[in-house]
Design a protein around this motif. Structure first.
Motif, PDB file in Angstrom:
ATOM      1  N   THR A  39       0.837  -1.202   0.000  1.00 37.14           N
ATOM      2  CA  THR A  39       0.000   0.000   0.000  1.00 37.14           C
ATOM      3  C   THR A  39       0.872   1.253   0.000  1.00 37.14           C
ATOM      4  O   THR A  39       0.663   2.167  -0.813  1.00 37.14           O
ATOM      5  CB  THR A  39      -0.932   0.006   1.236  1.00 37.14           C
ATOM      6  N   VAL A  40       1.851   1.285   0.877  1.00 37.26           N
ATOM      7  CA  VAL A  40       2.726   2.459   0.977  1.00 37.26           C
ATOM      8  C   VAL A  40       3.528   2.641  -0.310  1.00 37.26           C
ATOM      9  O   VAL A  40       3.656   3.762  -0.823  1.00 37.26           O
ATOM     10  CB  VAL A  40       3.665   2.335   2.202  1.00 37.26           C
ATOM     11  N   ILE A  41       4.057   1.557  -0.850  1.00 37.75           N
ATOM     12  CA  ILE A  41       4.841   1.645  -2.090  1.00 37.75           C
ATOM     13  C   ILE A  41       3.986   2.166  -3.233  1.00 37.75           C
ATOM     14  O   ILE A  41       4.427   3.006  -4.028  1.00 37.75           O
ATOM     15  CB  ILE A  41       5.476   0.279  -2.428  1.00 37.75           C
ATOM     16  N   THR A  42       2.744   1.695  -3.316  1.00 31.65           N
ATOM     17  CA  THR A  42       1.852   2.149  -4.382  1.00 31.65           C
ATOM     18  C   THR A  42       1.528   3.639  -4.223  1.00 31.65           C
ATOM     19  O   THR A  42       1.546   4.389  -5.206  1.00 31.65           O
ATOM     20  CB  THR A  42       0.550   1.325  -4.385  1.00 31.65           C
ATOM     21  N   ILE A  43       1.275   4.068  -2.999  1.00 31.83           N
ATOM     22  CA  ILE A  43       0.984   5.486  -2.763  1.00 31.83           C
ATOM     23  C   ILE A  43       2.211   6.343  -3.074  1.00 31.83           C
ATOM     24  O   ILE A  43       2.093   7.415  -3.683  1.00 31.83           O
ATOM     25  CB  ILE A  43       0.493   5.704  -1.316  1.00 31.83           C
ATOM     26  N   LEU A  44       3.386   5.860  -2.681  1.00 30.40           N
ATOM     27  CA  LEU A  44       4.614   6.602  -3.012  1.00 30.40           C
ATOM     28  C   LEU A  44       4.848   6.668  -4.519  1.00 30.40           C
ATOM     29  O   LEU A  44       5.297   7.698  -5.035  1.00 30.40           O
ATOM     30  CB  LEU A  44       5.816   5.967  -2.319  1.00 30.40           C
ATOM     31  N   ALA A  45       4.562   5.588  -5.225  1.00 33.25           N
ATOM     32  CA  ALA A  45       4.721   5.589  -6.689  1.00 33.25           C
ATOM     33  C   ALA A  45       3.795   6.613  -7.327  1.00 33.25           C
ATOM     34  O   ALA A  45       4.185   7.315  -8.279  1.00 33.25           O
ATOM     35  CB  ALA A  45       4.441   4.192  -7.253  1.00 33.25           C
ATOM     36  N   VAL A  46       2.584   6.719  -6.796  1.00 30.68           N
ATOM     37  CA  VAL A  46       1.650   7.724  -7.319  1.00 30.68           C
ATOM     38  C   VAL A  46       2.180   9.128  -7.026  1.00 30.68           C
ATOM     39  O   VAL A  46       2.173   9.996  -7.898  1.00 30.68           O
ATOM     40  CB  VAL A  46       0.239   7.536  -6.702  1.00 30.68           C
ATOM     41  N   ALA A  47       2.672   9.340  -5.815  1.00 34.80           N
ATOM     42  CA  ALA A  47       3.112  10.682  -5.403  1.00 34.80           C
ATOM     43  C   ALA A  47       4.425  11.091  -6.067  1.00 34.80           C
ATOM     44  O   ALA A  47       4.559  12.218  -6.550  1.00 34.80           O
ATOM     45  CB  ALA A  47       3.267  10.730  -3.879  1.00 34.80           C
ATOM     46  N   ILE A  48       5.402  10.188  -6.104  1.00 34.46           N
ATOM     47  CA  ILE A  48       6.731  10.548  -6.600  1.00 34.46           C
ATOM     48  C   ILE A  48       6.792  10.541  -8.125  1.00 34.46           C
ATOM     49  O   ILE A  48       7.313  11.472  -8.743  1.00 34.46           O
ATOM     50  CB  ILE A  48       7.796   9.608  -6.006  1.00 34.46           C
ATOM     51  N   TYR A  49       6.276   9.480  -8.729  1.00 34.06           N
ATOM     52  CA  TYR A  49       6.406   9.327 -10.185  1.00 34.06           C
ATOM     53  C   TYR A  49       5.182   9.811 -10.949  1.00 34.06           C
ATOM     54  O   TYR A  49       5.134   9.694 -12.165  1.00 34.06           O
ATOM     55  CB  TYR A  49       6.705   7.869 -10.529  1.00 34.06           C
ATOM     56  N   ASN A  50       4.196  10.316 -10.205  1.00 36.10           N
ATOM     57  CA  ASN A  50       2.987  10.828 -10.821  1.00 36.10           C
ATOM     58  C   ASN A  50       2.316   9.794 -11.725  1.00 36.10           C
ATOM     59  O   ASN A  50       1.834  10.113 -12.814  1.00 36.10           O
ATOM     60  CB  ASN A  50       3.293  12.126 -11.587  1.00 36.10           C
TER      61      ASN A  50
ATOM     62  N   LEU B 217      -0.619   8.173 -12.288  1.00 41.31           N
ATOM     63  CA  LEU B 217      -2.043   8.265 -11.983  1.00 41.31           C
ATOM     64  C   LEU B 217      -2.790   6.959 -12.256  1.00 41.31           C
ATOM     65  O   LEU B 217      -3.863   6.739 -11.696  1.00 41.31           O
ATOM     66  CB  LEU B 217      -2.669   9.416 -12.759  1.00 41.31           C
ATOM     67  N   THR B 218      -2.215   6.112 -13.083  1.00 39.46           N
ATOM     68  CA  THR B 218      -2.868   4.828 -13.368  1.00 39.46           C
ATOM     69  C   THR B 218      -2.838   3.896 -12.155  1.00 39.46           C
ATOM     70  O   THR B 218      -3.589   2.925 -12.105  1.00 39.46           O
ATOM     71  CB  THR B 218      -2.185   4.118 -14.563  1.00 39.46           C
ATOM     72  N   LEU B 219      -1.992   4.198 -11.162  1.00 45.90           N
ATOM     73  CA  LEU B 219      -1.904   3.378  -9.956  1.00 45.90           C
ATOM     74  C   LEU B 219      -2.870   3.818  -8.857  1.00 45.90           C
ATOM     75  O   LEU B 219      -2.972   3.155  -7.822  1.00 45.90           O
ATOM     76  CB  LEU B 219      -0.475   3.393  -9.408  1.00 45.90           C
ATOM     77  N   ILE B 220      -3.583   4.908  -9.067  1.00 45.54           N
ATOM     78  CA  ILE B 220      -4.516   5.392  -8.051  1.00 45.54           C
ATOM     79  C   ILE B 220      -5.592   4.351  -7.719  1.00 45.54           C
ATOM     80  O   ILE B 220      -5.871   4.120  -6.541  1.00 45.54           O
ATOM     81  CB  ILE B 220      -5.120   6.758  -8.457  1.00 45.54           C
ATOM     82  N   PRO B 221      -6.204   3.690  -8.715  1.00 47.49           N
ATOM     83  CA  PRO B 221      -7.188   2.663  -8.349  1.00 47.49           C
ATOM     84  C   PRO B 221      -6.577   1.521  -7.527  1.00 47.49           C
ATOM     85  O   PRO B 221      -7.214   1.006  -6.607  1.00 47.49           O
ATOM     86  CB  PRO B 221      -7.700   2.140  -9.697  1.00 47.49           C
ATOM     87  N   LEU B 222      -5.349   1.150  -7.846  1.00 48.87           N
ATOM     88  CA  LEU B 222      -4.681   0.094  -7.085  1.00 48.87           C
ATOM     89  C   LEU B 222      -4.423   0.558  -5.649  1.00 48.87           C
ATOM     90  O   LEU B 222      -4.656  -0.194  -4.689  1.00 48.87           O
ATOM     91  CB  LEU B 222      -3.369  -0.301  -7.758  1.00 48.87           C
ATOM     92  N   ALA B 223      -3.968   1.792  -5.481  1.00 46.36           N
ATOM     93  CA  ALA B 223      -3.745   2.337  -4.142  1.00 46.36           C
ATOM     94  C   ALA B 223      -5.043   2.399  -3.355  1.00 46.36           C
ATOM     95  O   ALA B 223      -5.080   2.061  -2.165  1.00 46.36           O
ATOM     96  CB  ALA B 223      -3.105   3.726  -4.240  1.00 46.36           C
ATOM     97  N   ALA B 224      -6.111   2.806  -4.016  1.00 50.20           N
ATOM     98  CA  ALA B 224      -7.420   2.867  -3.342  1.00 50.20           C
ATOM     99  C   ALA B 224      -7.884   1.467  -2.941  1.00 50.20           C
ATOM    100  O   ALA B 224      -8.408   1.273  -1.840  1.00 50.20           O
ATOM    101  CB  ALA B 224      -8.444   3.524  -4.263  1.00 50.20           C
ATOM    102  N   LEU B 225      -7.673   0.496  -3.817  1.00 49.59           N
ATOM    103  CA  LEU B 225      -8.053  -0.884  -3.501  1.00 49.59           C
ATOM    104  C   LEU B 225      -7.259  -1.410  -2.310  1.00 49.59           C
ATOM    105  O   LEU B 225      -7.828  -2.024  -1.398  1.00 49.59           O
ATOM    106  CB  LEU B 225      -7.831  -1.786  -4.722  1.00 49.59           C
ATOM    107  N   PHE B 226      -5.957  -1.151  -2.304  1.00 55.35           N
ATOM    108  CA  PHE B 226      -5.132  -1.557  -1.161  1.00 55.35           C
ATOM    109  C   PHE B 226      -5.639  -0.927   0.134  1.00 55.35           C
ATOM    110  O   PHE B 226      -5.733  -1.592   1.173  1.00 55.35           O
ATOM    111  CB  PHE B 226      -3.664  -1.170  -1.368  1.00 55.35           C
ATOM    112  N   MET B 227      -5.974   0.363   0.092  1.00 58.46           N
ATOM    113  CA  MET B 227      -6.455   1.046   1.294  1.00 58.46           C
ATOM    114  C   MET B 227      -7.781   0.466   1.776  1.00 58.46           C
ATOM    115  O   MET B 227      -7.972   0.257   2.972  1.00 58.46           O
ATOM    116  CB  MET B 227      -6.615   2.546   1.028  1.00 58.46           C
ATOM    117  N   VAL B 228      -8.675   0.194   0.836  1.00 59.94           N
ATOM    118  CA  VAL B 228      -9.981  -0.360   1.192  1.00 59.94           C
ATOM    119  C   VAL B 228      -9.831  -1.754   1.800  1.00 59.94           C
ATOM    120  O   VAL B 228     -10.535  -2.104   2.749  1.00 59.94           O
ATOM    121  CB  VAL B 228     -10.913  -0.387  -0.042  1.00 59.94           C
TER     122      VAL B 228
END
Length: 118
Positions: free
Chosen positions: A55-66, A68-79
């Protein structure tokens, strides 16, 4: 596992109230079950930590590398992470209660417990 642990704890509490129970056999049985529950808890801890890292790695990938295609995956991990944490805490707290039950059974078998040694 939640239902099984709840029923098992209820069974142990009923046995503790029954003076006709063979507490020596119950102590052996409970010790064996406790080992199984500890193993289950440990496995769930490993999975929880790995899942949280993903979850943290996915959120960092979204934040650092921008990415945006990983946002659904990050949301799924959080849920999925929230109920998993809830389940792990149930396991942790119930196993700790089973330790107290073990002490109560031990006291019935041997006549003393940890509290008596203080």
């Amino acid at each position: 596992m939640t239902e099984y642990l709840t029923k098992y704890r209820k069974y142990i509490l009923e046995c503790l109230e029954d003076e006709n129970c063979d507490f020596a056999k119950l102590l052996d049985y409970h010790s064996e079950k406790l080992r199984h529950f500890q193993h289950e808890r440990f496995i769930h801890l490993i999975v929880l930590v790995l899942f949280a890292l993903c979850t943290v790695i996915t959120i960092l990938a979204v934040a650092i590398y921008n990415k945006l295609t990983l946002i659904p995956l990050a949301a799924l991990f959080m849920v999925l992470l929230v109920p998993y944490i809830k389940h792990y805490f149930f396991l942790e707290n119930t196993v700790q209660l089973l330790y107290k039950d073990y002490d109560a059974i031990y006291k019935k078998v041997h006549g003393f417990s940890q509290e008596d040694l203080k």
